[in-house]
Design a protein around this motif. Structure first.
Motif, PDB file in Angstrom:
ATOM      1  N   ALA A   1       0.840  -1.202   0.000  1.00 57.74           N
ATOM      2  CA  ALA A   1       0.000   0.000   0.000  1.00 57.74           C
ATOM      3  C   ALA A   1       0.876   1.254   0.000  1.00 57.74           C
ATOM      4  N   GLU A   2       0.280   2.378  -0.411  1.00 57.08           N
ATOM      5  CA  GLU A   2       1.020   3.640  -0.462  1.00 57.08           C
ATOM      6  C   GLU A   2       1.007   4.379   0.870  1.00 57.08           C
ATOM      7  N   VAL A   3       0.207   3.892   1.825  1.00 58.08           N
ATOM      8  CA  VAL A   3       0.064   4.539   3.132  1.00 58.08           C
ATOM      9  C   VAL A   3       0.515   3.561   4.212  1.00 58.08           C
ATOM     10  N   LEU A   4       1.278   4.059   5.177  1.00 61.10           N
ATOM     11  CA  LEU A   4       1.654   3.268   6.347  1.00 61.10           C
ATOM     12  C   LEU A   4       0.756   3.694   7.505  1.00 61.10           C
ATOM     13  N   ALA A   5      -0.020   2.763   8.050  1.00 58.83           N
ATOM     14  CA  ALA A   5      -0.918   3.050   9.172  1.00 58.83           C
ATOM     15  C   ALA A   5      -0.244   2.643  10.480  1.00 58.83           C
ATOM     16  N   VAL A   6      -0.176   3.583  11.397  1.00 61.43           N
ATOM     17  CA  VAL A   6       0.414   3.332  12.715  1.00 61.43           C
ATOM     18  C   VAL A   6      -0.704   3.448  13.744  1.00 61.43           C
ATOM     19  N   GLU A   7      -1.128   2.326  14.283  1.00 62.94           N
ATOM     20  CA  GLU A   7      -2.217   2.322  15.262  1.00 62.94           C
ATOM     21  C   GLU A   7      -1.644   2.514  16.663  1.00 62.94           C
ATOM     22  N   TYR A   8      -2.153   3.518  17.367  1.00 61.55           N
ATOM     23  CA  TYR A   8      -1.719   3.754  18.736  1.00 61.55           C
ATOM     24  C   TYR A   8      -2.937   3.694  19.652  1.00 61.55           C
ATOM     25  N   ILE A   9      -3.028   2.623  20.454  1.00 59.98           N
ATOM     26  CA  ILE A   9      -4.229   2.404  21.270  1.00 59.98           C
ATOM     27  C   ILE A   9      -3.890   2.086  22.729  1.00 59.98           C
ATOM     28  N   ASN A  10      -2.622   2.173  23.100  1.00 63.30           N
ATOM     29  CA  ASN A  10      -2.211   1.829  24.465  1.00 63.30           C
ATOM     30  C   ASN A  10      -1.680   3.071  25.165  1.00 63.30           C
ATOM     31  N   PHE A  11      -2.424   3.556  26.158  1.00 64.51           N
ATOM     32  CA  PHE A  11      -2.070   4.790  26.851  1.00 64.51           C
ATOM     33  C   PHE A  11      -1.569   4.529  28.276  1.00 64.51           C
ATOM     34  N   SER A  12      -1.131   3.297  28.537  1.00 66.55           N
ATOM     35  CA  SER A  12      -0.736   2.925  29.899  1.00 66.55           C
ATOM     36  C   SER A  12       0.433   3.760  30.403  1.00 66.55           C
ATOM     37  N   GLN A  13       1.394   4.077  29.526  1.00 67.61           N
ATOM     38  CA  GLN A  13       2.548   4.874  29.954  1.00 67.61           C
ATOM     39  C   GLN A  13       2.121   6.276  30.400  1.00 67.61           C
ATOM     40  N   PHE A  14       1.150   6.834  29.695  1.00 72.76           N
ATOM     41  CA  PHE A  14       0.674   8.169  30.057  1.00 72.76           C
ATOM     42  C   PHE A  14      -0.129   8.135  31.352  1.00 72.76           C
ATOM     43  N   LEU A  15      -0.895   7.075  31.560  1.00 74.40           N
ATOM     44  CA  LEU A  15      -1.660   6.940  32.797  1.00 74.40           C
ATOM     45  C   LEU A  15      -0.725   6.797  33.998  1.00 74.40           C
ATOM     46  N   LEU A  16       0.402   6.107  33.815  1.00 78.62           N
ATOM     47  CA  LEU A  16       1.381   5.985  34.891  1.00 78.62           C
ATOM     48  C   LEU A  16       1.912   7.352  35.292  1.00 78.62           C
ATOM     49  N   LYS A  17       2.151   8.189  34.311  1.00 77.78           N
ATOM     50  CA  LYS A  17       2.638   9.543  34.600  1.00 77.78           C
ATOM     51  C   LYS A  17       1.590  10.357  35.350  1.00 77.78           C
ATOM     52  N   ILE A  18       0.335  10.246  34.917  1.00 74.94           N
ATOM     53  CA  ILE A  18      -0.743  10.990  35.572  1.00 74.94           C
ATOM     54  C   ILE A  18      -0.888  10.539  37.022  1.00 74.94           C
ATOM     55  N   ARG A  19      -0.818   9.222  37.250  1.00 77.32           N
ATOM     56  CA  ARG A  19      -0.952   8.701  38.614  1.00 77.32           C
ATOM     57  C   ARG A  19       0.159   9.219  39.523  1.00 77.32           C
ATOM     58  N   SER A  20       1.349   9.363  38.978  1.00 73.19           N
ATOM     59  CA  SER A  20       2.485   9.810  39.791  1.00 73.19           C
ATOM     60  C   SER A  20       2.611  11.323  39.841  1.00 73.19           C
ATOM     61  N   GLY A  21       1.648  12.023  39.214  1.00 76.21           N
ATOM     62  CA  GLY A  21       1.667  13.475  39.262  1.00 76.21           C
ATOM     63  C   GLY A  21       2.629  14.127  38.293  1.00 76.21           C
ATOM     64  N   GLU A  22       3.176  13.356  37.365  1.00 79.93           N
ATOM     65  CA  GLU A  22       4.098  13.907  36.379  1.00 79.93           C
ATOM     66  C   GLU A  22       3.340  14.472  35.185  1.00 79.93           C
ATOM     67  N   LYS A  23       3.989  15.359  34.477  1.00 80.04           N
ATOM     68  CA  LYS A  23       3.387  15.980  33.306  1.00 80.04           C
ATOM     69  C   LYS A  23       3.765  15.204  32.048  1.00 80.04           C
ATOM     70  N   ILE A  24       2.769  14.947  31.201  1.00 81.16           N
ATOM     71  CA  ILE A  24       3.026  14.294  29.916  1.00 81.16           C
ATOM     72  C   ILE A  24       3.573  15.341  28.954  1.00 81.16           C
ATOM     73  N   THR A  25       4.656  15.007  28.276  1.00 83.04           N
ATOM     74  CA  THR A  25       5.274  15.956  27.352  1.00 83.04           C
ATOM     75  C   THR A  25       5.143  15.468  25.915  1.00 83.04           C
ATOM     76  N   ILE A  26       5.387  16.376  24.979  1.00 82.18           N
ATOM     77  CA  ILE A  26       5.344  15.991  23.573  1.00 82.18           C
ATOM     78  C   ILE A  26       6.482  15.015  23.257  1.00 82.18           C
ATOM     79  N   ASP A  27       7.600  15.110  23.975  1.00 79.90           N
ATOM     80  CA  ASP A  27       8.693  14.140  23.783  1.00 79.90           C
ATOM     81  C   ASP A  27       8.221  12.726  24.126  1.00 79.90           C
ATOM     82  N   ASP A  28       7.445  12.599  25.231  1.00 78.70           N
ATOM     83  CA  ASP A  28       6.887  11.288  25.590  1.00 78.70           C
ATOM     84  C   ASP A  28       6.034  10.755  24.455  1.00 78.70           C
TER      85      ASP A  28
END
Length: 530
Positions: free
Chosen positions: A88-115
């Motif tokens: 195909a001419e398009v590469l599809a990247v599915e992102y459906i797992n937000f566990s890393q971001f939830l860990l940051k929220i639980r610990s009071g850390e800020k999610i960054t664009i680098d993350d």
């Protein structure tokens, strides 16, 4: 279909009835989860309004309620792109797992664009790897179909040496798990079973970056895919970061995909509302999404399209975030609406597919009798009436429609003597169970004399409103009659239990609650109203 079956007697009866009713490909309502029908979904997918815009090459936010087909949209988009279609001419990247971001929220850390970018590029590198070599054989399937394999080889043969070197670097940095000795061994064995070197010899060849030598002395010597795997393993590259800024990283990855023959990359962001912590918490959903939605330079990068599939509840919360540009993003967002016409198209498509075109409408498997009564349309055929009620009961949700269908089939085969065709009693039993299993949310506002049952708005009297607010704020959800009298009438003097019961009964009727088996307003004997 990869749906799990129970061994209960009702399951056997249902399977027998399905076969007798010409559903040769299984139960059209066996699952309500799009992920469990991944390979089948394109065959009975129904376009929603705005689908052409959703699948285009620009960033789009799509809002829909839970059960409103967000995951189906994502999976269908991915099914027409790589890795599913390797050429195909398009590469599809599915992102459906937000566990890393939830860990940051639980610990009071800020999610960054680098993350965010690091997570997306891990998923993107894996998607590119799977395009070239297929999914992990020990987790998915051992061999590609010949045509799919031919398409992979075609892309591989067009990769020039500098591109191969860059692929090796990206894999080393973002997806090293796919180059572990165990993974490589399984993958090479899947290409040709005759490849069976001594494990210690193989593991040493991988770790010393001499896999190419081993391949040249094996039955895989002329295999393009095996040779590329060995080449990627043997590249001598230090594990360094690929540039520094998030925008540079995205641009560099896109440049790599274009050198592999892709026109653009689409990142499919879905499932942020599918965890316990986020399901009923639009604020947390917005917290997770904001770092990415605020980065217009990344979202509008050349040859990249971000497709967000978000809950409708998160719409208002996202609109209120000052970092997110309304004129460039949210004002162009789409909201998925399932009309009864669209739901019927979905119902018909599933019946048609699973019956191999033998059953094209529900009416074909329902009793062909005319119905005459005060509460039903005169001269209506039973199948038409059941179908109409199913579509109405779905309340604009494909998931509710499929659940209604499953419950209808289960109710039909629950009889001791199963008849060939579905009857009215089957639907009435299914409808009652649907309301119990998937009750529509009941909401009210402390400031407005209104309530909402699902999407339906209900005008309330002042007394109705006070009763609902009292119940909503009651400790443990139960309001004693005296408390209800004070809250709604201002005093318990002169307010008899009968008056309270009558007011609650009228409110039930207004909300469409079943008086014999209520869902929203239950009278608890000796305690009060819940």
């Amino acid at each position: 279909m990869p749906t799990e079956k129970s061994n209960s007697p009702s399951t056997g009866k249902l399977d027998s009835w399905l076969r007798a009713s010409k559903f040769s490909l299984g139960n059209p309502f066996a699952t309500t989860e799009a992920s469990q029908e991944r390979n089948l979904l394109p065959d009975f997918f129904v376009d929603v309004d705005g689908y052409e815009q959703i699948k285009g090459d620009r960033t789009v936010i799509t809002f829909a309620p839970r059960g409103g087909g967000k995951s189906a949209l994502r999976i269908v988009l991915a099914s027409y792109a790589a890795p599913v279609l390797p050429d195909a001419e398009v590469l599809a990247v599915e992102y459906i797992n937000f566990s890393q971001f939830l860990l940051k929220i639980r610990s009071g850390e800020k999610i960054t664009i680098d993350d965010y970018v690091d997570q997306l590029l891990r998923a993107g590198t894996e998607a590119l790897f799977f395009t070239l070599f297929g999914y992990s054989p020990n987790k998915h399937h051992s061999n590609d179909e010949p045509e799919i394999r031919r398409r992979r080889i075609k892309r591989i043969t067009h990769l020039i040496p500098p591109t191969r070197s860059r692929i090796a670097q990206w894999i080393r940095n973002y997806s090293p798990v796919n180059m572990r000795p165990e993974e490589l061994y399984e993958r090479l064995r899947a290409i040709k079973l005759a490849f069976s070197p001594d494990w210690r010899k193989f593991s040493k060849a991988v770790s010393t970056q001499k896999l190419k030598v081993l391949i040249e002395q094996s039955p895989l010597v002329d295999d393009e895919m095996a040779n590329l795997l060995a080449e990627l393993n043997d590249f001598s590259i230090e594990e360094v970061e690929l540039l520094t800024s998030p925008l540079e990283k995205i641009s560099n990855f896109v440049a790599l995909t274009r050198s592999c023959g892709f026109k653009y990359v689409q990142f499919l962001i879905d499932g942020v509302d599918e965890t316990i912590e986020t399901a009923n918490n639009p604020e947390t959903q917005a917290d997770i999404l904001e770092p990415l939605l605020a980065e217009l330079r990344i979202l509008e990068s050349p040859n990249v399209a971000f497709k967000f599939f978000l809950s409708r509840e998160a719409h208002k919360e996202i609109l209120e975030r000052p970092t997110i540009r309304r004129d460039r993003l949210t004002d162009r967002a789409l909201t998925v609406e399932w009309t009864e016409e669209k739901l019927k198209a979905l119902l018909d498509a599933r019946l048609d597919y699973f019956s191999n075109h033998a059953v094209q409408e529900l009416i074909q498997i329902c009793q062909d009798t005319m119905m005459e009564s005060e509460r039903r349309l005169p001269s209506s055929r039973m199948g038409e009436w059941i179908e109409r009620e199913m579509l109405r009961s779905a309340k604009g949700s494909p998931r509710r429609l499929l659940t209604a269908g499953q419950l209808l089939f289960e109710a039909h085969v629950s009889h001791q003597n199963i008849k060939e065709l579905i009857e009215l009693d089957d639907w009435e039993c299914a409808k009652k169970e649907l309301d119990r299993k998937m009750p529509l949310p009941l909401l009210t506002s402390p400031d407005l004399r209104k309530a909402w049952v699902g999407e339906s708005e209900v005008e309330l009297t002042a007394l109705n409103h006070k009763i609902l607010i009292a119940l909503a704020t009651a400790v443990n959800g139960v309001c004693e009659r005296d408390q209800l009298a004070f809250a709604a009438w201002g005093s318990k003097q002169g307010v008899t239990p009968q008056a309270i019961d009558k007011a609650v009964s009228r409110l039930r009727e207004l909300l469409g609650d079943d008086p014999d088996d209520p869902i929203y307003l239950k009278t608890i004997r000796g305690k009060g109203v819940q």
